[in-house]
Design a protein around this motif. Structure first.
Motif, PDB file in Angstrom:
ATOM      1  N   ASP A  44       0.818  -1.219   0.000  1.00  0.00           N
ATOM      2  CA  ASP A  44       0.000   0.000   0.000  1.00  0.00           C
ATOM      3  C   ASP A  44       0.849   1.264   0.000  1.00  0.00           C
ATOM      4  O   ASP A  44       0.436   2.292  -0.529  1.00  0.00           O
ATOM      5  N   ASP A  45       2.031   1.191   0.596  1.00  0.00           N
ATOM      6  CA  ASP A  45       2.917   2.357   0.640  1.00  0.00           C
ATOM      7  C   ASP A  45       3.353   2.812  -0.757  1.00  0.00           C
ATOM      8  O   ASP A  45       3.726   3.969  -0.946  1.00  0.00           O
ATOM      9  N   ALA A  46       3.284   1.917  -1.733  1.00  0.00           N
ATOM     10  CA  ALA A  46       3.691   2.273  -3.098  1.00  0.00           C
ATOM     11  C   ALA A  46       2.773   3.326  -3.706  1.00  0.00           C
ATOM     12  O   ALA A  46       3.169   4.039  -4.631  1.00  0.00           O
ATOM     13  N   ASN A  47       1.567   3.474  -3.167  1.00  0.00           N
ATOM     14  CA  ASN A  47       0.633   4.483  -3.678  1.00  0.00           C
ATOM     15  C   ASN A  47       1.139   5.904  -3.510  1.00  0.00           C
ATOM     16  O   ASN A  47       0.646   6.812  -4.163  1.00  0.00           O
ATOM     17  N   GLN A  48       2.104   6.097  -2.645  1.00  0.00           N
ATOM     18  CA  GLN A  48       2.636   7.446  -2.396  1.00  0.00           C
ATOM     19  C   GLN A  48       3.632   7.906  -3.467  1.00  0.00           C
ATOM     20  O   GLN A  48       4.044   9.053  -3.460  1.00  0.00           O
TER      21      GLN A  48
END
Length: 155
Positions: A44-48
């Motif tokens: 989910d952190d890749a969305n940043q």
């Protein structure tokens, strides 16, 4: 038609007859070492961050299933080489690749592997390579090949 090898994804599940797994892929999310701001503890952190993947590749399918395809900074390319070039030219923050794929493309492009760093490693069970057959293949042939692959893998 026999396909050797293809990553099995949820999007592809109903498109092929799956004969069996032949290996796992150790996939990673990569960035440049100078991108010290990039921190990824979960997918989910890749969305940043801005990310490039090859359109309809297994990595693209994986991102879709993790809702990262909603990211406005997701760039869909036609080759893995484009993804690497975009990363090195600092047009994006992240790419997804195996060690072998990165090394092959970096070396053939005269780029420096030492400038890269892995920021996330996928569970190997999430990316497995399979032998598959097209849906038009005779079910008799599909049933005949499955035990042959199992026998081959145990020898």
């Amino acid at each position: 038609m026999l396909i050797f090898s293809i990553a099995r994804t949820k999007d592809r599940e109903k498109l092929f007859h799956w004969i069996g797994s032949i290996s796992t892929l150790k996939g990673h999310i990569w960035t440049l070492k100078e991108h010290s701001h990039v921190k990824i503890n979960t997918i989910d952190d890749a969305n940043q961050y801005s990310i490039a993947v090859t359109r309809e590749d297994s990595t693209h399918h994986y991102l879709k299933h993790n809702n990262i395809d909603q990211n406005l900074d997701l760039y869909l390319t036609t080759t893995n080489k484009q993804n690497i070039e975009m990363l090195f030219s600092k047009r994006i923050d992240l790419i997804i690749a195996t060690d072998a794929m990165i090394k092959t493309h970096v070396e053939s492009s005269d780029l420096q592997y030492e400038l890269l760093k892995k920021v996330f490693t996928f569970n190997p069970n999430e990316f497995q390579l399979y032998i598959a057959m097209s849906k038009s293949t005779s079910p008799l042939l599909v049933r005949a090949l499955k035990p042959l692959l199992k026998k081959y893998k145990t020898n």
